[in-house]
Design an enzyme around this catalytic site. Structure first.
Site, PDB file in Angstrom:
ATOM      1  N   GLU A  30      64.569  86.086  17.458  1.00 37.67           N
ATOM      2  CA  GLU A  30      63.841  86.905  18.425  1.00 37.67           C
ATOM      3  C   GLU A  30      63.241  85.940  19.441  1.00 37.67           C
ATOM      4  OE1 GLU A  30      63.874  90.158  18.505  1.00 37.67           O
ATOM      5  OE2 GLU A  30      65.101  90.209  16.692  1.00 37.67           O
ATOM      6  N   THR A  84      67.933  65.900  25.395  1.00 39.07           N
ATOM      7  CA  THR A  84      68.937  64.889  25.766  1.00 39.07           C
ATOM      8  C   THR A  84      69.029  64.760  27.291  1.00 39.07           C
ATOM      9  OG1 THR A  84      70.599  66.640  25.460  1.00 39.07           O
ATOM     10  CG2 THR A  84      70.420  65.021  23.699  1.00 39.07           C
ATOM     11  N   SER A 121      67.493  76.048  27.548  1.00 38.56           N
ATOM     12  CA  SER A 121      67.564  74.615  27.858  1.00 38.56           C
ATOM     13  C   SER A 121      68.156  73.771  26.722  1.00 38.56           C
ATOM     14  CB  SER A 121      66.176  74.087  28.256  1.00 38.56           C
ATOM     15  OG  SER A 121      65.665  74.783  29.363  1.00 38.56           O
ATOM     16  N   ASP A 123      56.980  73.594  26.900  1.00 41.72           N
ATOM     17  CA  ASP A 123      57.240  73.454  28.336  1.00 41.72           C
ATOM     18  C   ASP A 123      56.004  73.754  29.187  1.00 41.72           C
ATOM     19  OD1 ASP A 123      58.849  72.799  30.480  1.00 41.72           O
ATOM     20  OD2 ASP A 123      59.561  74.847  30.764  1.00 41.72           O
ATOM     21  N   ARG A 137      64.490  61.959  33.969  1.00 38.54           N
ATOM     22  CA  ARG A 137      63.180  61.938  34.649  1.00 38.54           C
ATOM     23  C   ARG A 137      62.811  60.517  35.087  1.00 38.54           C
ATOM     24  NH1 ARG A 137      59.418  66.540  32.054  1.00 38.54           N
ATOM     25  NH2 ARG A 137      61.023  68.139  32.009  1.00 38.54           N
ATOM     26  N   ASN A 141      66.240  65.035  29.264  1.00 38.19           N
ATOM     27  CA  ASN A 141      64.968  64.554  29.817  1.00 38.19           C
ATOM     28  C   ASN A 141      64.994  63.070  30.209  1.00 38.19           C
ATOM     29  OD1 ASN A 141      62.924  66.792  27.777  1.00 38.19           O
ATOM     30  ND2 ASN A 141      63.513  67.008  29.916  1.00 38.19           N
ATOM     31  N   TRP A 142      66.078  62.376  29.845  1.00 33.66           N
ATOM     32  CA  TRP A 142      66.236  60.979  30.299  1.00 33.66           C
ATOM     33  C   TRP A 142      66.381  60.925  31.812  1.00 33.66           C
ATOM     34  CZ3 TRP A 142      65.264  57.220  26.917  1.00 33.66           C
ATOM     35  CH2 TRP A 142      65.471  57.455  25.557  1.00 33.66           C
ATOM     36  N   ARG A 166      58.889  80.308  24.056  1.00 33.66           N
ATOM     37  CA  ARG A 166      58.889  79.364  25.177  1.00 33.66           C
ATOM     38  C   ARG A 166      57.721  79.641  26.107  1.00 33.66           C
ATOM     39  NH1 ARG A 166      63.683  76.560  28.649  1.00 33.66           N
ATOM     40  NH2 ARG A 166      62.290  75.173  29.791  1.00 33.66           N
TER      41      ARG A 166
HETATM   42  C1  IPE Z   1      62.991  71.758  27.897  1.00 35.69           C
HETATM   43  O1  IPE Z   1      62.153  71.702  28.995  1.00 35.69           O
HETATM   44  C2  IPE Z   1      62.876  70.506  27.099  1.00 35.69           C
HETATM   45  C3  IPE Z   1      61.605  70.300  26.431  1.00 35.69           C
HETATM   46  C4  IPE Z   1      60.548  71.063  26.495  1.00 35.69           C
HETATM   47  C5  IPE Z   1      61.524  69.130  25.607  1.00 35.69           C
HETATM   48  P1  IPE Z   1      62.669  71.219  30.406  1.00 35.69           P
HETATM   49  O2  IPE Z   1      61.515  71.308  31.327  1.00 35.69           O
HETATM   50  O3  IPE Z   1      63.333  69.903  30.283  1.00 35.69           O
HETATM   51  O4  IPE Z   1      63.781  72.307  30.731  1.00 35.69           O
HETATM   52  P2  IPE Z   1      64.358  72.823  32.107  1.00 35.69           P
HETATM   53  O5  IPE Z   1      64.737  71.602  32.899  1.00 35.69           O
HETATM   54  O6  IPE Z   1      63.273  73.586  32.774  1.00 35.69           O
HETATM   55  O7  IPE Z   1      65.492  73.700  31.740  1.00 35.69           O
HETATM   56  C1  IPE Z   2      57.601  69.846  28.859  1.00 35.12           C
HETATM   57  O1  IPE Z   2      56.887  69.917  30.040  1.00 35.12           O
HETATM   58  C2  IPE Z   2      57.655  68.472  28.271  1.00 35.12           C
HETATM   59  C3  IPE Z   2      58.973  67.851  28.327  1.00 35.12           C
HETATM   60  C4  IPE Z   2      60.047  68.391  28.797  1.00 35.12           C
HETATM   61  C5  IPE Z   2      59.079  66.522  27.820  1.00 35.12           C
HETATM   62  P1  IPE Z   2      57.570  69.595  31.424  1.00 35.12           P
HETATM   63  O2  IPE Z   2      57.361  68.153  31.694  1.00 35.12           O
HETATM   64  O3  IPE Z   2      58.956  70.057  31.487  1.00 35.12           O
HETATM   65  O4  IPE Z   2      56.651  70.441  32.392  1.00 35.12           O
HETATM   66  P2  IPE Z   2      57.128  71.253  33.662  1.00 35.12           P
HETATM   67  O5  IPE Z   2      58.196  72.198  33.202  1.00 35.12           O
HETATM   68  O6  IPE Z   2      57.628  70.241  34.643  1.00 35.12           O
HETATM   69  O7  IPE Z   2      55.894  71.940  34.110  1.00 35.12           O
HETATM   70 MG    MG Z   3      59.787  71.825  32.043  1.00 33.04          MG
END
Ligand code: IPE
Ligand code: IPE
Ligand code: MG
Length: 228
Positions: A193, A60, A182, A14, A65, A62-63, A174
């Site tokens: 842990e 699941t 998430s 993340d 976006r 992240n679609w 994380r």
């Molecule tokens: C979790 O990150 C998913 C991945 C890193 C693949 P997100 O950025 O999607 O999670 P939220 O929205 O902050 O919970």
């Molecule tokens: C994690 O980085 C990658 C994916 C979730 C695919 P993010 O794209 O969520 O980055 P932030 O959380 O917006 O900074």
């Molecule tokens: Mg993120």
């Protein structure tokens, strides 16, 4: 004291977007730097003796976006598959956990190619979690258990998850500053842990993995029992 290396480490990749934003760059550039970290961190984890490294690369959810960002993320496995020789040479077994039915054909084919090419390796398992969601995985497991009409106990459900052949998660890391799971490996992390860090994934390096493992070594894993 001998270091205790976790068998299964899971990392939520993340912070790519914020990493880019802070540099005045497009989110996609953060993803580019981020995915390039997968290989060196995997090699380092393998060197340390980790058995399974699970990486959360696309959820699941992240679609939801913007289309362009999703399109870019779908091309990441294609880029990875271009380095297939390095995964073969380094003896890493690549597995994929997640739905495959919603992926574009080229993404699915790229995964298939990497998985097939590394299946006879004998080193660390790199479990790429892509279109992965724990709740989806659990719901599918329950569906199948119902269909097969088998008796359920505390362990049954694990046998139907993507991760059924792996040990449970020992250490979940994380980066990116958020303190939540998430929808990641919820059951598998029942006794994991948890290690949260502010640094964004594109800045994550070998030292950060060392630090997380060091911290893990100071945890007292009681599993509900008592340890002096
Ligand atoms: C979790 O990150 C998913 C991945 C890193 C693949 P997100 O950025 O999607 O999670 P939220 O929205 O902050 O919970
Ligand atoms: C994690 O980085 C990658 C994916 C979730 C695919 P993010 O794209 O969520 O980055 P932030 O959380 O917006 O900074
Ligand atoms: Mg993120």
């Amino acid at each position: 004291m001998e270091k205790n290396i976790p068998n299964h480490i899971a990392i939520i990749l993340d912070g790519n977007g914020r990493w880019a934003k802070e540099r005045g760059r497009a989110r996609i550039e953060g993803h580019t730097v981020g995915y390039k970290k997968i290989e060196p961190i995997s090699l380092y984890a393998q060197k340390l003796g980790v058995k399974v490294l699970s990486l959360y690369c696309f959820s699941t959810e992240n679609w939801n976006r913007p289309e362009l960002e999703v399109k870019f993320l779908m091309s990441v496995p294609v880029e990875m598959s271009k380095n297939i020789q390095r995964y073969i040479k380094n003896n890493i077994i690549v597995k994929v956990s997640g739905r495959s039915d919603r992926l574009p054909k080229r993404t699915k084919e790229a995964f298939q190619k990497i998985v097939d090419a590394t299946k006879d390796n004998t080193g660390m398992i790199l479990n790429i979690c892509f279109d992965y969601g724990s709740l989806y995985d659990i719901s599918q497991a329950i569906k199948r258990i119902k269909e097969e009409d088998i008796e359920i106990n505390e362990n049954t459900i694990y046998e139907y998850l993507y991760t059924k052949d792996f040990p449970k998660v020992d250490l979940l890391i994380r980066p990116g500053g958020e303190k939540r799971l998430s929808n990641y490996l919820l059951l598998e992390s029942a006794y994991a842990e948890l290690y949260f860090m502010d640094k964004y994934w594109p800045d994550f390096n070998e030292d950060d993995l060392d630090k997380a493992i060091e911290d893990y070594n100071h945890r007292n894993r009681r599993y509900g029992g008592i340890k002096e």
